[in-house]
Structure formats: structure tokens, C-alpha cells
Design an enzyme around this catalytic site. Structure first.
Site, PDB file in Angstrom:
ATOM      1  N   ARG A  88       0.866  -1.195   0.000  1.00 41.01           N
ATOM      2  CA  ARG A  88       0.000   0.000   0.000  1.00 41.01           C
ATOM      3  C   ARG A  88       0.895   1.234   0.000  1.00 41.01           C
ATOM      4  NH1 ARG A  88      -5.010  -2.285   1.999  1.00 41.01           N
ATOM      5  NH2 ARG A  88      -6.260  -0.772   0.894  1.00 41.01           N
ATOM      6  N   GLN A  93      -0.875   3.079  -5.749  1.00 38.30           N
ATOM      7  CA  GLN A  93      -2.277   3.449  -5.478  1.00 38.30           C
ATOM      8  C   GLN A  93      -3.204   3.186  -6.666  1.00 38.30           C
ATOM      9  OE1 GLN A  93      -2.394   7.426  -3.901  1.00 38.30           O
ATOM     10  NE2 GLN A  93      -2.232   6.686  -1.811  1.00 38.30           N
ATOM     11  N   ASP A  96      -4.411  -0.375  -6.731  1.00 40.07           N
ATOM     12  CA  ASP A  96      -4.894  -0.905  -5.456  1.00 40.07           C
ATOM     13  C   ASP A  96      -6.380  -1.291  -5.535  1.00 40.07           C
ATOM     14  OD1 ASP A  96      -5.573  -1.383  -2.852  1.00 40.07           O
ATOM     15  OD2 ASP A  96      -4.533   0.351  -2.029  1.00 40.07           O
ATOM     16  N   SER A  99      -8.540  -1.072  -2.333  1.00 43.89           N
ATOM     17  CA  SER A  99      -9.057   0.268  -2.033  1.00 43.89           C
ATOM     18  C   SER A  99     -10.221   0.634  -2.938  1.00 43.89           C
ATOM     19  CB  SER A  99      -7.969   1.329  -2.188  1.00 43.89           C
ATOM     20  OG  SER A  99      -7.048   1.220  -1.145  1.00 43.89           O
ATOM     21  N   TYR A 193      -1.480  -1.380   8.427  1.00 42.88           N
ATOM     22  CA  TYR A 193      -2.607  -2.271   8.710  1.00 42.88           C
ATOM     23  C   TYR A 193      -2.789  -2.484  10.195  1.00 42.88           C
ATOM     24  CZ  TYR A 193      -3.116  -3.776   3.913  1.00 42.88           C
ATOM     25  OH  TYR A 193      -3.366  -3.814   2.581  1.00 42.88           O
TER      26      TYR A 193
HETATM   27  P1  NAD Z   1      -8.856  -3.323   6.170  1.00 40.69           P
HETATM   28  O1  NAD Z   1      -9.985  -3.509   5.211  1.00 40.69           O
HETATM   29  O2  NAD Z   1      -7.861  -4.406   6.353  1.00 40.69           O
HETATM   30  O3  NAD Z   1      -9.484  -2.970   7.626  1.00 40.69           O
HETATM   31  C1  NAD Z   1     -10.482  -1.996   7.790  1.00 40.69           C
HETATM   32  C2  NAD Z   1     -10.243  -1.236   9.068  1.00 40.69           C
HETATM   33  O4  NAD Z   1     -10.563  -2.060  10.193  1.00 40.69           O
HETATM   34  C3  NAD Z   1      -8.805  -0.781   9.262  1.00 40.69           C
HETATM   35  O5  NAD Z   1      -8.772   0.627   9.337  1.00 40.69           O
HETATM   36  C4  NAD Z   1      -8.407  -1.443  10.574  1.00 40.69           C
HETATM   37  O6  NAD Z   1      -7.537  -0.639  11.354  1.00 40.69           O
HETATM   38  C5  NAD Z   1      -9.748  -1.629  11.263  1.00 40.69           C
HETATM   39  N1  NAD Z   1      -9.767  -2.612  12.368  1.00 40.69           N
HETATM   40  C6  NAD Z   1      -9.159  -3.822  12.464  1.00 40.69           C
HETATM   41  N2  NAD Z   1      -9.424  -4.407  13.657  1.00 40.69           N
HETATM   42  C7  NAD Z   1     -10.244  -3.550  14.340  1.00 40.69           C
HETATM   43  C8  NAD Z   1     -10.874  -3.571  15.625  1.00 40.69           C
HETATM   44  N3  NAD Z   1     -10.717  -4.594  16.458  1.00 40.69           N
HETATM   45  N4  NAD Z   1     -11.621  -2.499  15.974  1.00 40.69           N
HETATM   46  C9  NAD Z   1     -11.775  -1.435  15.137  1.00 40.69           C
HETATM   47  N5  NAD Z   1     -11.223  -1.360  13.924  1.00 40.69           N
HETATM   48  C10 NAD Z   1     -10.457  -2.394  13.530  1.00 40.69           C
HETATM   49  O7  NAD Z   1      -8.059  -2.010   5.847  1.00 40.69           O
HETATM   50  P2  NAD Z   1      -8.035  -1.102   4.538  1.00 40.69           P
HETATM   51  O8  NAD Z   1      -9.189  -0.177   4.616  1.00 40.69           O
HETATM   52  O9  NAD Z   1      -7.880  -1.935   3.314  1.00 40.69           O
HETATM   53  O10 NAD Z   1      -6.690  -0.292   4.704  1.00 40.69           O
HETATM   54  C11 NAD Z   1      -6.068  -0.058   5.954  1.00 40.69           C
HETATM   55  C12 NAD Z   1      -5.112   1.072   5.808  1.00 40.69           C
HETATM   56  O11 NAD Z   1      -4.119   0.838   4.810  1.00 40.69           O
HETATM   57  C13 NAD Z   1      -5.712   2.370   5.310  1.00 40.69           C
HETATM   58  O12 NAD Z   1      -6.558   3.043   6.100  1.00 40.69           O
HETATM   59  C14 NAD Z   1      -4.405   3.111   5.027  1.00 40.69           C
HETATM   60  O13 NAD Z   1      -3.781   3.549   6.185  1.00 40.69           O
HETATM   61  C15 NAD Z   1      -3.607   2.049   4.383  1.00 40.69           C
HETATM   62  N6  NAD Z   1      -3.711   2.264   2.928  1.00 40.69           N
HETATM   63  C16 NAD Z   1      -2.700   2.907   2.312  1.00 40.69           C
HETATM   64  C17 NAD Z   1      -2.776   3.130   0.936  1.00 40.69           C
HETATM   65  C18 NAD Z   1      -1.672   3.818   0.233  1.00 40.69           C
HETATM   66  O14 NAD Z   1      -0.904   4.531   0.823  1.00 40.69           O
HETATM   67  N7  NAD Z   1      -1.528   3.590  -1.038  1.00 40.69           N
HETATM   68  C19 NAD Z   1      -3.872   2.698   0.212  1.00 40.69           C
HETATM   69  C20 NAD Z   1      -4.901   2.062   0.883  1.00 40.69           C
HETATM   70  C21 NAD Z   1      -4.804   1.831   2.236  1.00 40.69           C
END
Ligand code: NAD
Length: 348
Positions: A88, A93, A96, A99, A193
Site C-alpha cells: 500500500r 495506489q 490498489d 481500495s 494495517y
Molecule cells: P482493512 O480492510 O484491512 O481494515 C479496515 C479497518 O478495520 C482498518 O482501518 C483497521 O484498522 C480496522 N480494524 C481492524 N481491527 C479492528 C478492531 N478490532 N476495531 C476497530 N477497527 C479495527 O483495511 P483497509 O481499509 O484496506 O486499509 C487499511 C489502511 O491501509 C488504510 O486506512 C491506510 O492507512 C492504508 N492504505 C494505504 C494506501 C496507500 O498509501 N496507497 C492505500 C490504501 C490503504
């Protein structure tokens, strides 16, 4: 391309022909003749034997639950890329797919909830009285959760959100929601993550969330830990504590559900509260899900291609992160780790 593959998303075979594709009805022939296979789901184990050694595949591979597919791809000498293992990073991006699809799911979850809730979302002052805004609680503020917040906000709801990653606090607030502070110390994960939290943490988290769930008209849950079964954040007693007519939309239904009562693929009613476990929510927005997914896959393929040939350069972070099998071997440590997750802890 396989005849009819775009039909459910509103794209007919002729549109592909007009764009220069050969449309082929014989699936087996197509698989055995292809040099690069682009797909959504992991290839079926029985299809892997049809691929030529050296074929390149790009799709979701779900190594935690598709270990047999990964092993078959390696044994067949296929070079496979798994979209959920892309790093990520900013450079990736545009590729992705997690996302792009999560964003669609977060948006649609709010519409599904609004559609079922017997209330307005916005505050309204009418001649017949004032209507208070709906209260929405979003648990998990990753890509889907943030899009859910933005959508609920546009509809005029009052939103609270919680995530174990404190890094998202500012993003939540900038979208007009309040961040729910729970007195809990979460274990930090890697690469942005969340990591799996202890049983003790999750029990305390549920205790602290009880009152907030009870106050909400709509709870949208999106909490996930990559490759793992989703944590249970909303228990049966918590649902019982919600007002009749309230709605829970569980976007983690596919990976076991964040709500104890969720039945994946079904919408149920428990004591007047709706629990929506619809799976594959992005497919309910098929046109844009397809457009965004195809753009993600094309960007990855273009990144891997030089002079019309796919070159596998393990010095490149995107290639080494996403390539799972190459030259007859499993070449990805992360995929290997996921394949070793005990099945009861793995995302189904
Ligand atoms: P995901 O679908 O794996 O998880 C969704 C959310 O659930 C996450 O924010 C996680 O922290 C939360 N979560 C997990 N256990 C939990 C709990 N017990 N209680 C409450 N919340 C909980 O995650 P995602 O949305 O695919 O992506 C996570 C992160 O990755 C993004 O928010 C971002 O920081 C990063 N990301 C970066 C890029 C990039 O820079 N290119 C792109 C996409 C995502």
C-alpha cells in the site's frame, strides 16, 4: 476474452469486440491459449492445469484460504500476482483494487442502511415538527469506513467512528465525524494495517462499545485484519440493546462478520433490528466496480510490462510484494505466512 464475462456489469460482448478484443465462448480453449490471464477471483485448482507453464495471472488470490490454488500455480510454473498483496505505497495506489472496491462498498453500505431505516438521515425542520438527524456509528475507519462516513455525512447524519489505528483520527474528523476515544491500548500492525488484537482487548472493546451501539440508528462495521477472520465487535446483546428499526450493515460478513448475529449473504431481523450481511457489496455497483478494477489491473500489467513482455524484476517493491509464484516456486513470504494461518483463524 470469455464471452458474456461483462454482461452482469452492463458490458456486452460487442463492446469488447469494438475495443479490439477477440471474444471466445470456449473457456477451456481460452485458458489454454492465454499468455496473460486477468481475472477477479483466484483461478480454480482444476483450471490451473489448463494454463501453459509461464502464463502470467493477475487476480485476487486469497492465499489464506486458497493454499491449494497457490501450490497448483507454483507446480504448473505459472507466474501469479495477488492483488491483495500489493504494497500500500503511493506508487501502487492506481493498482490498489482492495481500495477501489472497499470505497464502493463503504458508499453502498450507507445507502443499504438508509434504504432500510424507517427514518430520515438529515435533520429536518418542518411545519409538522423537527426531525433529529440519524445517528450512524462506523466501526473500522479504513478505506470502506472513511467512504461510509463521507456518504453518511452527505446524507446529513451525525456520525461517530472508531478504529484501532489512532492514525485515522484526523481523517475521521476531517470528514465531519467524531472519533470515538475508547480507553484501550491497541497492538500496532505493520504497513499501515491493523493487527489481530488479543481476546482480552476485544472483550474490553465490546464492553466500551455497548452504549454507543445502543445509541446508534445505524451501525456500519468494516473492521478487518488482512487474511484473518474478522473480529467480533458487536455481540447479540448489543444488537438487542438497539432501538427497533435500527440497522447493522456488516461489511465484514464475507470474512466471518463483525457482528455476532450476521449471516453472510442474508439480511435478517432480530427483535426488530435489521442485520444486513450482504456479501460482495461492490458487485451491487457493477459498472463502476468493473471500471475501477480493470483500471487497477491494467495499471499493474503496464507496470510489469516492458516492450510487450512481462518482466519479473524482484528488485521492484511492487513486483516482489505481489508476485506469489514464479519459476515453479512460491516466492512470497507473506503469502506463505497466510497459507499457514490455521483455518479457524483465517478469513473464510
Ligand atoms: P482493512 O480492510 O484491512 O481494515 C479496515 C479497518 O478495520 C482498518 O482501518 C483497521 O484498522 C480496522 N480494524 C481492524 N481491527 C479492528 C478492531 N478490532 N476495531 C476497530 N477497527 C479495527 O483495511 P483497509 O481499509 O484496506 O486499509 C487499511 C489502511 O491501509 C488504510 O486506512 C491506510 O492507512 C492504508 N492504505 C494505504 C494506501 C496507500 O498509501 N496507497 C492505500 C490504501 C490503504
Amino acid at each position: 476474452m470469455l464471452s458474456g464475462a461483462g454482461a452482469a456489469a452492463g458490458f456486452c460482448d460487442d463492446a469488447y469486440r469494438d475495443a479490439g478484443a477477440v471474444v471466445e465462448p470456449d473457456r477451456k480453449y481460452l485458458l489454454s491459449a492465454t499468455d496473460v490471464l486477468l481475472a477477479v477471483q483466484p483461478p480454480r485448482v482444476e483450471d490451473v492445469g489448463l494454463l501453459k507453464p509461464g502464463t502470467v495471472t493477475i487476480s485476487f488470490l486469497q492465499p489464506a484460504t486458497h493454499a491449494a490454488t497457490v501450490e497448483a500455480l507454483a507446480a504448473r510454473g505459472v507466474t501469479s500476482f495477488s492483488l491483495e498483496l500489493l504494497p500500500r505505497i503511493s506508487r501502487a495506489q492506481g493498482m490498489d483494487a482492495l481500495s477501489s472496491q472497499a470505497s464502493l462498498a463503504g458508499y453502498k453500505a450507507v445507502l443499504m442502511a438508509a434504504n432500510r431505516l424507517g427514518k430520515f438521515f438529515p435533520m429536518l425542520m418542518t411545519a409538522a415538527g423537527t426531525i433529529p438527524p440519524a445517528r450512524v456509528l462506523v466501526l473500522g475507519a479504513g478505506v470502506a469506513g472513511l467512504q461510509a462516513i463521507a456518504t453518511a455525512r452527505r446524507l446529513g447524519a451525525v456520525i461517530e467512528a472508531y478504529d484501532v489505528r489512532p492514525a485515522v483520527k484526523e481523517e475521521v474528523r476531517s470528514l465531519g465525524a467524531s472519533f470515538l476515544e475508547l480507553e484501550l491500548e491497541a497492538q500496532e500492525g505493520q504497513g499501515g494495517y491493523a493487527r489481530e488484537q488479543s481476546g482480552e482487548f476485544l472483550a474490553r472493546q465490546r464492553e466500551l462499545l455497548m452504549g454507543r451501539v445502543g445509541a446508534a440508528d445505524v451501525v456500519i462495521t468494516t473492521a478487518a485484519v488482512p487474511g484473518r477472520r474478522a473480529p467480533v465487535l458487536v455481540t447479540a446483546p448489543m444488537v438487542k440493546g438497539m432501538r427497533r428499526g435500527s440497522v447493522v450493515v456488516d461489511l465484514a460478513a464475507e470474512t466471518g462478520g463483525n457482528c455476532e448475529l450476521t449471516q453472510p449473504g442474508r439480511v435478517i431481523e432480530v427483535d426488530g433490528v435489521w442485520v444486513d450481511g450482504t456479501t460482495n457489496v461492490p458487485s451491487t455497483v457493477p459498472l463502476h466496480a468493473s471500471q475501477l478494477y480493470s483500471r487497477n489491473v491494467t495499471n499493474l500489467l503496464e507496470h510489469l510490462t516492458n516492450d510487450g513482455t512481462v518482466r519479473v524484476d524482484f528488485e521492484d517493491e511492487i513486483t516482489s510484494g505481489a508476485c506469489v509464484t514464479h519459476g515453479g516456486e512460491i516466492v512470497n513470504d507473506r503469502a506463505r505466512q497466510l497459507m499457514e494461518v490455521p483455518q479457524e483463524a483465517a478469513a473464510p
